[in-house]
Design an enzyme around this catalytic site. Structure first.
Site, PDB file in Angstrom:
ATOM      1  CG  HIS A 109      -1.234 -31.918 -29.607  1.00 13.97           C
ATOM      2  ND1 HIS A 109      -1.507 -33.148 -30.116  1.00 13.97           N
ATOM      3  CD2 HIS A 109      -2.023 -31.763 -28.530  1.00 13.97           C
ATOM      4  CE1 HIS A 109      -2.430 -33.727 -29.390  1.00 13.97           C
ATOM      5  NE2 HIS A 109      -2.766 -32.907 -28.434  1.00 13.97           N
ATOM      6  CG  ASN A 160      -3.169 -22.238 -19.104  1.00 17.31           C
ATOM      7  OD1 ASN A 160      -3.140 -21.040 -18.882  1.00 17.31           O
ATOM      8  ND2 ASN A 160      -2.224 -22.851 -19.791  1.00 17.31           N
ATOM      9  CB  CYS A 203       4.017 -22.189 -15.101  1.00 16.54           C
ATOM     10  SG  CYS A 203       3.020 -23.594 -14.566  1.00 16.54           S
TER      11      CYS A 203
END
Ligand code: PEP
Ligand code: MG
Length: 753
Positions: free
Chosen positions: A366, A631, A679
């Site tokens: 994060h 990903n 994306c």
């Protein structure tokens, strides 16, 4: 051992301080130290072993063993009992040492007549610097207080050795232990950018002078007050949360509070202060032990929990110092830390921060995502940097290559200055294409979108000149907070996002939690394979209230607009339809209640799970759009964990299987008259984006920093040529097609910056 007087731990610490401060040589001071400890603990032997090159432990000083063995006796880590202490990084307390299977008799030391043995590691910041031992002739058991006392002395010793305060570490000829030499580290470049600046330790180490308390009773009071304050603050934080959700979230609160109330932890702190340490040093000591445990724990769930305790220790240090973040940052601060939460990074603000260096971070952490939003270069996986860096050191970091230099020589600084200038020039070049269309040489228009997740990402839409937000990771907002955002907070937040985007579209992805995205206040059961576990849409369908509240907030924030909702980790069409039905219910609810409504609600699916690929035509009958999340898709296709540095780069998405897969997806979508965008991180890398365009992808969503380079690539590309070339490559059997694609780009003058 008595609490005060000549034999007490406090007396020992006071004398230790005096010895440190006297002007004698390093060896003399070490000699005095072992004599002091031996007499204080009524031991016949006291010895100090320090780590040398190749991990050997060398006898540096002794009282009681043969003095000729000093600097001659060396033990490998793991060898003998001293080696065992270093290896286990834990005290070893034996009544009859020669009976222990690891006892290694070294005749030159003359230690055979000693039965009782107590060895403690000399630890600093989770790293073992050496071993401190006491021995007695008679068989006896050292009691807990004695172990505590020796550990406390060892901590002070570690601090002194590492800071060069007692011993000229240069004499050790041990580069690892020297804190003045230039050092280079090769970490993982996670956020691009070149930084030259001054080291600021995120958790500043307690200065040696401040380790020993003058008045332990007063110190205990300080500690108790700080503990009280901290508990009060944690309670206030938790009570103010007014969570909408009951049951589970209550358990979460209790778990967090349990840490703050942990009696064992507090007792350890108080014992350390009673032993003569300052409150700050006591926190540091207890954390050191914890870090050693942390280093051995592989279970990610437990690691997260221990990170929580680290977090509490930092809070406690703040209460002790009156205020943690009132610290004055230098103009060019480079933060160095073992780990850091995203909120902690945000607390520092962007103004004075030039870079971040973390021991524990990967591309999907994060904190990495937040650093990228803040436009701050970051490198992760830099082992040992916290122990090597000192506040005020000069640091150079390259967030692209992962290179870090501490205390660099002049030549290295000028090389970095050159790099920084070159980068600034490139940034200027990218800025120059900001207002030019993203159209290829043969006239194909590519939609350029940015990925975002926080409010501070939104100005990047304007700065980069992108067409919209192709992926808004809503979980970021949930992860940076200390509590679950309430409905009205969510509405206010999404409103700000929508308003910041103006006329440009924003694709809101619903909560993609689980896997490596763990809420600080969430309760997560341990999973064997979290990436394949209870994540994203799976959580949403099992806890429909979570998804419905979020959709309600999105609807509330988008009156008269087109609301775009993207569902993560969809595995089949039924799952999509089930989630869509929940969304439709919320739309219907708003209509029935005559609440302001969006002009249109479009619902799309992330294509991340390979199974969904085979249902694309059917999916496109229910879904308004599809976005490939490369990903996750790549980690599932290649069966390689994207967060594991050992395997994450083993397979190349620029390879026949991956490109063939994407070609298949694009074709199958086209057959169903649908469109797919991309994306994942692939979309933001020029060579990869070139291949994606060749395969027919026309919408790319990426980190804002990549918009410039990708647009330059697009403007120098001929899609017909590149499509033919990539089509041929799909049939090859190479492990990677990267070299061939790079050569093609070079030949055709395609800009790959
Ligand atoms: C992806 O998987 O490619 C994606 C964009 O989602 P995330 O990185 O947030 O998992
Ligand atoms: Mg994903």
């Amino acid at each position: 051992m008595p609490a005060t007087g000549a034999g007490s731990p406090r007396f020992l610490l006071r004398r230790l301080r005096e010895i440190m401060a006297d002007g004698s040589s390093a060896q003399q001071r070490l000699d005095k130290l072992v004599a002091l400890i031996a007499s204080n603990m009524v031991a016949e032997v006291c010895s100090i072993y320090l780590r040398r090159a190749g991990n050997a432990l060398e006898l540096f000083a002794t009282q009681g063993l043969n003095p000729a063995a000093v600097h001659n006796t060396r033990l490998r880590s793991g060898q003998g009992l001293v080696g065992l202490v270093a290896e286990a990084a834990e005290p070893v307390n034996l009544t009859n040492a020669p009976n222990h299977p690891r006892f290694a008799y070294r005749p030159e030391t003359g230690e055979d007549p000693y039965k009782a043995f107590l060895g403690v590691p000399i630890v600093r910041g989770g790293q073992v610097y050496g071993v401190l031992t006491v021995q007695n002739r008679a068989a006896r058991q050292y009691d807990e207080e004695e172990v505590e006392a020796l550990q406390t002395v060892a901590m002070v010793l570690a601090e002194v050795v590492a800071s060069g305060g007692l011993f000229d570490i240069a004499e050790l000829d041990e580069p690892e232990l020297r804190s003045d030499r230039p050092r280079m580290f090769a970490g993982d470049g996670l956020c691009e950018g070149v930084a030259i600046g001054t080291v600021v330790l995120h958790e500043p180490r307690v200065r040696v002078e401040a380790l020993i308390a003058d008045d332990p009773a007063a110190e205990l009071k300080r500690l108790n007050t700080a503990l009280e304050e901290m508990r009060g603050a944690v309670d206030a934080m938790l009570n103010s949360s007014e969570l909408d959700l009951s049951g589970e979230s209550r358990e979460v609160i209790e778990a967090y509070r349990l840490f703050a109330d942990d009696a064992g932890w507090q007792q350890k702190l108080r014992d350390a202060v009673r032993g003569g340490l300052t409150a700050e040093a006591a926190v540091e000591r207890v954390q050191d032990e914890l870090r050693l445990r942390l280093a051995r724990i592989e279970d990610p769930y437990m690691r997260e929990r221990l990170h929580d305790l680290e977090d509490l220790a930092r809070r406690l240090q703040k209460h002790l110092s009156g205020d943690g973040h009132a610290r004055e940052l230098p103009e060019d601060a480079i933060l160095v830390a073992r780990s850091m939460g995203p909120a902690e990074l945000l607390d520092y603000g962007r103004d004075r921060l030039r870079g971040v260096i973390l021991e524990d971070a990967t591309a999907t952490s994060h904190v990495t995502i937040v650093a990228s939003s803040m436009g701050i270069p970051l490198i992760g996986n830099v082992q040992g940097v916290v122990d090597s860096a000192r506040s005020g050191d000069t640091a150079l970091l390259d967030g692209a290559s992962g290179e870090l230099h501490l205390r660099p020589v002049r030549d290295t600084i000028s090389i970095f200055e050159g790099r920084r200038a070159m980068r600034a020039q490139r940034v200027a070049e990218f800025a120059a294409v900001r207002d030019l269309p993203a159209v290829t040489k043969d006239g194909v228009r590519i939609n350029m979108m940015i990925n975002a997740g926080l409010l501070l990402d939104m100005p990047n839409l304007e700065i980069s000149g992108a067409d919209g937000v192709g992926l808004f990771r809503t979980e970021m907002q949930f992860m940076v907070g200390e509590t679950m955002p309430r409905l009205k907070d969510q509405i206010a937040f999404y409103k700000q996002i929508v308003e910041a985007a103006g006329d440009k579209p924003v694709v809101f992805r619903t909560l993609d939690l689980g896997g490596d995205k763990i809420l600080p206040y969430g309760r997560w059961d341990r999973e064997e394979n979290p990436a394949l576990g209870w994540r994203a849409i799976r959580i949403a369908l099992d806890r429909p209230a979570l998804l419905r509240y979020q959709v309600r907030a999105l609807i509330g924030a988008s009156p008269h607009r087109v609301l775009r909702i993207l569902l993560p980790m969809i595995s089949d069409v039924a799952e999509f339809n089930e989630a869509r039905a929940l969304i439709d219910r919320e739309v219907e609810r708003a209509r029935l209640l005559s609440l302001p409504q969006p002009r249109q609600v479009l619902v799309g699916a992330m294509l991340e799970v390979p199974a969904l690929m085979f249902m694309l035509p059917q999916l496109l009958r229910s879904a308004d759009f599809v976005s490939i999340g490369s990903n996750d898709l790549m980690q599932f296709i290649f069966a390689m964990d994207r967060t594991n540095p050992r395997v994450s780069k083993r397979y190349d998405p620029l390879s026949p299987p991956a490109l063939t897969l994407i070609r298949q997806i694009v074709r199958s979508a086209a057959d169903a008259d649908g469109d797919v965008s991309m994306c994942g991180e692939l979309a933001g890398r020029p060579l990869e984006a070139m291949a994606l365009i060749a395969l027919g992808i026309r919408t790319l969503s990426m980190q804002p920093i990549n918009i410039g380079p990708i647009k330059m690539m697009i403007r120098s590309l001929d899609t017909r040529e590149v499509s033919q070339f990539v089509e041929r490559l799909c049939g090859r059997t190479d492990h990677s097609l990267r070299t061939r694609l790079t050569a093609f780009a070079a030949e055709r003058g395609i800009a790959l910056k």
